[in-house]
Design an enzyme around this catalytic site. Structure first.
Site, PDB file in Angstrom:
ATOM      1  N   ASP A 192       0.621  -1.213  -0.034  1.00  0.00           N
ATOM      2  CA  ASP A 192      -0.018   0.028  -0.036  1.00  0.00           C
ATOM      3  C   ASP A 192       0.857   1.275   0.258  1.00  0.00           C
ATOM      4  O   ASP A 192       0.553   2.268  -0.709  1.00  0.00           O
ATOM      5  CB  ASP A 192      -0.959   0.176   1.195  1.00  0.00           C
ATOM      6  N   LEU A 193       1.908   1.247   0.777  1.00  0.00           N
ATOM      7  CA  LEU A 193       2.528   2.531   1.008  1.00  0.00           C
ATOM      8  C   LEU A 193       3.625   2.850  -0.289  1.00  0.00           C
ATOM      9  O   LEU A 193       3.486   3.862  -0.677  1.00  0.00           O
ATOM     10  CB  LEU A 193       3.650   2.377   2.193  1.00  0.00           C
TER      11      LEU A 193
END
Length: 391
Positions: free
Chosen positions: A179-180
Site C-alpha cells: 500500500d505504502l
C-alpha cells in the site's frame, strides 16, 4: 523548500484506507489543496481502525491509523449514489487538477464519475485509479488488501526464517508495504502527469494496481529469479546477495552487521581480531562468502557474543564498518539523529490539541513551524466550505 511546490493545485480525493490517502497526503504536504470525499455516515474505513484512538473534546475520537495518512486534507461528506452527492463531486471535479480514487473498476462509471465522462468537462484533469488488480484482465474484479498482494506478488515467499530454522514459514512485513509503495508510485505518477500537462495542456488517466507494485517491489530478488530461474529461498535476516549482512547476537543484545563490499569485510576482520579471515579463500570475496555463508555465520556467531553491543558499536564506527541497532519505536523517537532531523512534529487541532505526527521526509527539517501542515480533519469538517447550505 518544497512545502509550497503544489500551491494552486486542487486534488479531489475519493480514496480510502492507505494507498490512495498516502498519495494524497504527500500532495497535501507539498502544498496542494486536497478535498477528501467521505461517506456521510461511515467516513473513511480507517476512522474505525483502532485502538489506539486520540481522544478529543466532546467524546470525539480519531484513530491513529487515520491520522497517519490524512493530515492537511479537507473532509467533505458526499454520497455519490445520491443525486446531490454525485452533482457535488462533478462540480468539484470541473476545476480540479487531480482526482484520486480506489473503487473497484467501473464503479464510478455507473455514476458518471469516471475519467471518460469527467475529462469531457475538464480536459486538463489528471485522473488516477488505484485498484488491486488493475482495470482489466481476468482478475480485475477481485477485491484485495495489502496482505493479499504481499503473498501473491512473491514478497512473503522469501520473507521469514529459512525452512530448516525454528519458526520457519512465510512472513508478512510489519507495515502495509505494498500500500505504502503504491502510494509513492501514485505520487510520482501524479507529479509526472502534471509536468506532462504543462507541455500538452491535457490531463491523463493512470491505471495503478497493487499487484503490479507488489511484483515490482521484488527488485533484486525478482532479478535474481529472472537471471537464475531459481526461486529465492527464505533466509531470515540474511541478505540474499551480500555477506555478512544480517543480525548477530552480542553479549547483551542484538545488532545488524551490514558489510557491503570486500574492503569493509577486511576492516571488520581487523576489528574482530581475526584478520586472517579476509585472506581465507572461502571468505575473501563477497561471492565466496555467500557460497560459504553457513560456515561464516557460525564463526561470526562465536565472535559476536564475546563483546557487548556498545563495544562492537564503538569499534565498528571507528573502522567505518556499517552496523545498526534494532530499536523499538520509543528508542527511534528518542534517537538523537531522529530528534535533530525533527521527524516527530506536532500539528494543532481545535478538538484534539497538539497532534503528534511524522514529518514528510521530502520536506526540510529546518523549521518545524514552516513545515507543519494542518492536522487530519474531523469527518465532514469542511463540508460547508465546499458544499454550502442555502436557504
Amino acid at each position: 523548500m518544497l512545502k509550497n511546490a503544489l500551491t494552486g493545485i486542487k486534488v479531489l480525493d475519493l480514496s480510502r484506507i492507505l494507498a490512495g490517502p498516502w498519495c494524497t497526503q504527500n500532495l497535501a504536504d507539498l502544498g496542494a489543496e486536497v478535498i477528501k470525499i467521505e461517506h456521510p455516515q461511515r467516513g473513511d474505513d480507517t476512522r474505525g481502525w483502532g485502538p489506539p484512538y486520540l481522544e478529543g473534546r466532546g467524546g470525539q475520537n480519531m484513530s491513529s491509523y487515520f491520522m497517519s495518512c490524512n493530515r492537511g486534507k479537507h473532509s467533505v461528506c458526499a454520497d455519490f449514489s445520491t443525486p446531490e452527492g454525485k452533482n457535488l463531486i462533478i462540480s468539484l471535479a470541473k476545476d480540479a487538477d487531480v482526482l484520486v480514487e480506489n473503487y473497484k473498476p467501473a464503479t464510478l462509471a455507473r455514476y458518471g464519475l469516471d475519467y471518460k465522462t469527467l475529462s469531457q468537462e475538464n480536459p486538463r484533469l489528471v485522473y488516477i485509479s488505484i485498484t488491486g488488480f488493475g482495470q482489466d484482465g481476468p482478475m480485475s474484479e477481485k477485491p484485495g488488501y495489502d496482505y493479499v498482494f504481499q503473498g501473491m506478488g512473491g514478497l512473503m515467499s522469501y520473507t521469514g526464517h529459512a525452512d530448516r530454522m525454528s519458526g520457519a514459514g512465510p512472513l508478512r512485513t510489519g507495515v502495509a508495504v505494498v500500500d505504502l509503495c503504491t502510494g509513492m508510485y501514485a505520487t510520482s505518477a501524479v507529479l509526472a502527469a502534471l509536468f506532462q500537462r504543462e507541455r500538452t495542456n491535457r490531463g491523463t488517466y493512470i491505471d495503478l494496481a497493487l499487484l503490479d507494485v507488489a511484483v515490482a517491489l521484488n527488485a533484486n530478488q525478482g532479478a535474481n529469479y529472472l537471471v537464475s530461474g531459481a526461486n529465492p529461498e527464505r533466509s531470515g535476516n540474511a541478505h540474499p546477495n551480500c555477506a555478512p549482512y544480517e543480525v548477530f547476537r552480542c553479549a547483551d543484545g542484538h545488532m545488524i552487521l551490514a558489510v557491503g563490499n570486500d574492503s569493509q569485510f577486511q576492516r571488520f576482520c581487523e576489528v574482530a581480531g581475526v584478520p586472517a579471515w579476509s585472506d581465507d579463500p572461502r571468505f575473501a570475496t563477497n561471492s565466496n562468502r555467500i557460497s560459504n555463508l553457513p560456515e561464516l555465520r557460525k564463526m561470526l556467531t562465536e565472535v559476536f557474543v564475546t563483546r557487548t553491543r556498545d563495544d562492537w558499536a564503538a569499534a565498528l564506527d571507528a573502522a567505518g564498518v556499517p552496523w545498526g541497532p534494532i530499536n523499538t519505536l520509543e528508542q527511534v523517537f528518542a534517537n538523537p539523529q531522529v530528534r535533530h532531523r525533527k521527524l516527530m512534529q506536532h500539528v494543532a487541532h481545535p478538538d484534539f490539541g497538539p497532534v503528534p505526527m511524522v514529518r514528510n521526509p521530502m520536506l526540510s527539517n529546518e523549521d518545524e513551524r514552516e513545515i507543519a501542515t494542518p492536522a487530519p480533519p474531523r469527518l465532514g469538517e469542511h463540508s460547508c466550505k465546499y458544499a454550502p447550505v442555502h436557504d
